[in-house]
Design a protein around this motif. Structure first.
Motif, PDB file in Angstrom:
ATOM      1  N   GLN A   1      -7.942  13.591  16.592  1.00  0.00           N
ATOM      2  CA  GLN A   1      -7.644  12.234  16.108  1.00  0.00           C
ATOM      3  C   GLN A   1      -6.441  11.660  16.855  1.00  0.00           C
ATOM      4  O   GLN A   1      -6.414  10.475  17.195  1.00  0.00           O
ATOM      5  N   ARG A   2      -5.447  12.511  17.068  1.00  0.00           N
ATOM      6  CA  ARG A   2      -4.242  12.085  17.786  1.00  0.00           C
ATOM      7  C   ARG A   2      -4.604  11.667  19.209  1.00  0.00           C
ATOM      8  O   ARG A   2      -4.137  10.639  19.703  1.00  0.00           O
ATOM      9  N   GLU A   3      -5.473  12.446  19.846  1.00  0.00           N
ATOM     10  CA  GLU A   3      -5.903  12.139  21.205  1.00  0.00           C
ATOM     11  C   GLU A   3      -6.682  10.812  21.236  1.00  0.00           C
ATOM     12  O   GLU A   3      -6.512   9.992  22.137  1.00  0.00           O
ATOM     13  N   LYS A   4      -7.510  10.625  20.211  1.00  0.00           N
ATOM     14  CA  LYS A   4      -8.332   9.418  20.119  1.00  0.00           C
ATOM     15  C   LYS A   4      -7.461   8.150  20.043  1.00  0.00           C
ATOM     16  O   LYS A   4      -7.728   7.156  20.726  1.00  0.00           O
TER      17      LYS A   4
ATOM     18  N   ILE B   1       0.856  -1.192   0.000  1.00  0.00           N
ATOM     19  CA  ILE B   1       0.000   0.000   0.000  1.00  0.00           C
ATOM     20  C   ILE B   1       0.886   1.234   0.000  1.00  0.00           C
ATOM     21  O   ILE B   1       1.636   1.459   0.950  1.00  0.00           O
ATOM     22  N   ASN B   2       0.839   2.001  -1.074  1.00  0.00           N
ATOM     23  CA  ASN B   2       1.645   3.227  -1.036  1.00  0.00           C
ATOM     24  C   ASN B   2       0.776   4.470  -1.029  1.00  0.00           C
ATOM     25  O   ASN B   2      -0.369   4.449  -1.468  1.00  0.00           O
ATOM     26  N   GLY B   3       1.322   5.530  -0.474  1.00  0.00           N
ATOM     27  CA  GLY B   3       0.572   6.763  -0.380  1.00  0.00           C
ATOM     28  C   GLY B   3       1.361   7.818   0.361  1.00  0.00           C
ATOM     29  O   GLY B   3       2.535   7.623   0.687  1.00  0.00           O
ATOM     30  N   SER B   4       0.691   8.930   0.624  1.00  0.00           N
ATOM     31  CA  SER B   4       1.336  10.015   1.352  1.00  0.00           C
ATOM     32  C   SER B   4       1.010   9.888   2.841  1.00  0.00           C
ATOM     33  O   SER B   4      -0.011   9.306   3.209  1.00  0.00           O
ATOM     34  N   ILE B   5       1.892  10.402   3.672  1.00  0.00           N
ATOM     35  CA  ILE B   5       1.699  10.311   5.120  1.00  0.00           C
ATOM     36  C   ILE B   5       1.593  11.690   5.743  1.00  0.00           C
ATOM     37  O   ILE B   5       2.395  12.585   5.461  1.00  0.00           O
ATOM     38  N   ASP B   6       0.576  11.823   6.588  1.00  0.00           N
ATOM     39  CA  ASP B   6       0.393  13.042   7.366  1.00  0.00           C
ATOM     40  C   ASP B   6       0.918  12.753   8.783  1.00  0.00           C
ATOM     41  O   ASP B   6       0.473  11.805   9.429  1.00  0.00           O
ATOM     42  N   THR B   7       1.895  13.539   9.214  1.00  0.00           N
ATOM     43  CA  THR B   7       2.505  13.359  10.532  1.00  0.00           C
ATOM     44  C   THR B   7       1.856  14.338  11.502  1.00  0.00           C
ATOM     45  O   THR B   7       1.988  15.551  11.339  1.00  0.00           O
ATOM     46  N   ILE B   8       1.117  13.795  12.468  1.00  0.00           N
ATOM     47  CA  ILE B   8       0.361  14.662  13.373  1.00  0.00           C
ATOM     48  C   ILE B   8       0.957  14.620  14.780  1.00  0.00           C
ATOM     49  O   ILE B   8       0.767  13.657  15.532  1.00  0.00           O
ATOM     50  N   ASP B   9       1.712  15.667  15.131  1.00  0.00           N
ATOM     51  CA  ASP B   9       2.278  15.735  16.479  1.00  0.00           C
ATOM     52  C   ASP B   9       1.578  16.839  17.278  1.00  0.00           C
ATOM     53  O   ASP B   9       0.630  17.471  16.784  1.00  0.00           O
ATOM     54  N   ALA B  10       2.045  17.064  18.488  1.00  0.00           N
ATOM     55  CA  ALA B  10       1.387  18.009  19.401  1.00  0.00           C
ATOM     56  C   ALA B  10       1.313  19.435  18.841  1.00  0.00           C
ATOM     57  O   ALA B  10       0.450  20.215  19.236  1.00  0.00           O
ATOM     58  N   SER B  11       2.211  19.766  17.917  1.00  0.00           N
ATOM     59  CA  SER B  11       2.263  21.138  17.400  1.00  0.00           C
ATOM     60  C   SER B  11       1.337  21.349  16.203  1.00  0.00           C
ATOM     61  O   SER B  11       1.331  22.417  15.597  1.00  0.00           O
ATOM     62  N   ASN B  12       0.551  20.332  15.836  1.00  0.00           N
ATOM     63  CA  ASN B  12      -0.312  20.457  14.653  1.00  0.00           C
ATOM     64  C   ASN B  12      -1.354  21.571  14.857  1.00  0.00           C
ATOM     65  O   ASN B  12      -2.010  21.621  15.901  1.00  0.00           O
ATOM     66  N   PRO B  13      -1.520  22.474  13.866  1.00  0.00           N
ATOM     67  CA  PRO B  13      -2.433  23.612  14.035  1.00  0.00           C
ATOM     68  C   PRO B  13      -3.911  23.245  13.857  1.00  0.00           C
ATOM     69  O   PRO B  13      -4.785  24.051  14.194  1.00  0.00           O
ATOM     70  N   ASP B  14      -4.186  22.026  13.334  1.00  0.00           N
ATOM     71  CA  ASP B  14      -5.565  21.642  13.028  1.00  0.00           C
ATOM     72  C   ASP B  14      -6.217  20.937  14.233  1.00  0.00           C
ATOM     73  O   ASP B  14      -5.805  19.838  14.607  1.00  0.00           O
ATOM     74  N   PRO B  15      -7.267  21.583  14.842  1.00  0.00           N
ATOM     75  CA  PRO B  15      -7.897  20.996  16.032  1.00  0.00           C
ATOM     76  C   PRO B  15      -8.494  19.607  15.782  1.00  0.00           C
ATOM     77  O   PRO B  15      -8.463  18.745  16.664  1.00  0.00           O
TER      78      PRO B  15
END
Lengths: 197, 197
Positions: free
Chosen positions: B109-112, B90-104
């Motif tokens: 999702q990260r908290e979930k 499975i190939n694709g792009s990756i979104d890296t979501i860390d604590a500094s992400n500006p999108d609430p």
């Protein structure tokens, strides 16, 4: 620091202790495609080359990985042993040895791995081009192979020369990194270090 | 051609039929390092994101893969199911979501996924920096985690948006390729084709 690769003994032990599982000789090989993106597939371990640390894989010259390796001759193996919970990440350069190779010694190695593989494995190289749309008629052909015949043109030997090995034991949480250096005599020396899991 | 991803159902079936094996939720993730060479490691499947086709992985912001993804945000998963002999690439792009992400929404999702992971998994993020030389004293500390506390800074959610899927069934020798396209309404459509194994 030493000239013998301590990771090789760890790997041989893992191969041995997981050998009751058919899939224990399968690992994942990551390369970089000509589009600059990573690619990853399962391949079969075909042993070390003679007494060296070099790892052998057989493949079909018509697969995308052979094209990838022309573009970037580096790869990383990720080999997870499901029974002993050990992971080996092995990166290095890959030598692609096909029928057109000018080195007689390399052609001999290629012939050796051809004869070491089963007739069933050899038959795969007579099949239709992997990865292209399948045509129903082609699957009805019943190819035959002479057991004494040498490698077909589609058969290709890949030889990985490991540069670095990352070993992780998920049972003990031990993690070791092995790094190679070349000394002034041209010999490979391996340095190992305990790192955080 | 259809809007629902037929490969997702194949994958869910494989997950289900191999679920008696602990390692069936492990797959190999290939990325490209900042040195331009491939890297590859075993990670744990953390489910699809809600009802989408996006695949979730948890990781530590201090691992090399997070650094790799800053350099090149593409990856290829290779997932081999050892009982049913099925492989998904499975190939694709990756979104890296860390604590500094500006999108609430992304932080949510990260908290979930943080709360969906075991306390034992969460504790790993309090350990010493992965991959650096280990210092004996650090291993003697006994970290504690409050079960109701949200994600620590080291916790990072990776979300893969699949572009292409290559499915291989080693028992039947069936191989299918699934390719996504975006239509004029911005919807993802998946096209599948039978290809040679």
């Amino acid at each position: 620091m030493g000239s013998s690769a301590a990771w090789k003994q760890l790997l041989l032990n893992a191969v041995e202790s997981n050998s009751h599982l058919k899939h224990s000789s399968y690992f994942q090989l990551a390369t970089i495609g000509s589009n600059g993106k990573p690619s990853n597939r399962t391949v079969v371990f075909r042993g070390f080359q003679d007494d060296s640390d070099n790892i052998q894989i057989n493949t079909d010259t018509r697969t995308r990985k052979v094209e990838d390796l022309k573009y970037c001759p580096y790869a990383e193996i990720c080999w997870y042993f499901t029974d002993s919970w050990e992971q080996f990440r092995i990166n290095g350069s890959i030598d692609t040895i096909d029928a057109s190779n000018p080195d007689p010694l390399k052609l001999q190695q290629r012939e050796k791995t051809w004869f070491a593989s089963s007739l069933r494995s050899r038959l795969q190289y007579l099949g239709p081009t992997p990865g292209i749309p399948s045509v129903a008629e082609e699957t009805s052909t019943n190819p035959h192979i002479d057991p004494s015949a040498g490698p077909v043109d589609e058969f290709c030997l890949l030889v990985i020369d490991p540069h670095q090995v990352d070993y992780l034991n998920l049972k003990s949480s031990d993690r070791l990194t092995f790094t190679s250096t070349i000394n002034s005599n041209g010999e490979t020396l391996w340095n190992s270090e305990k790192i955080n899991p």
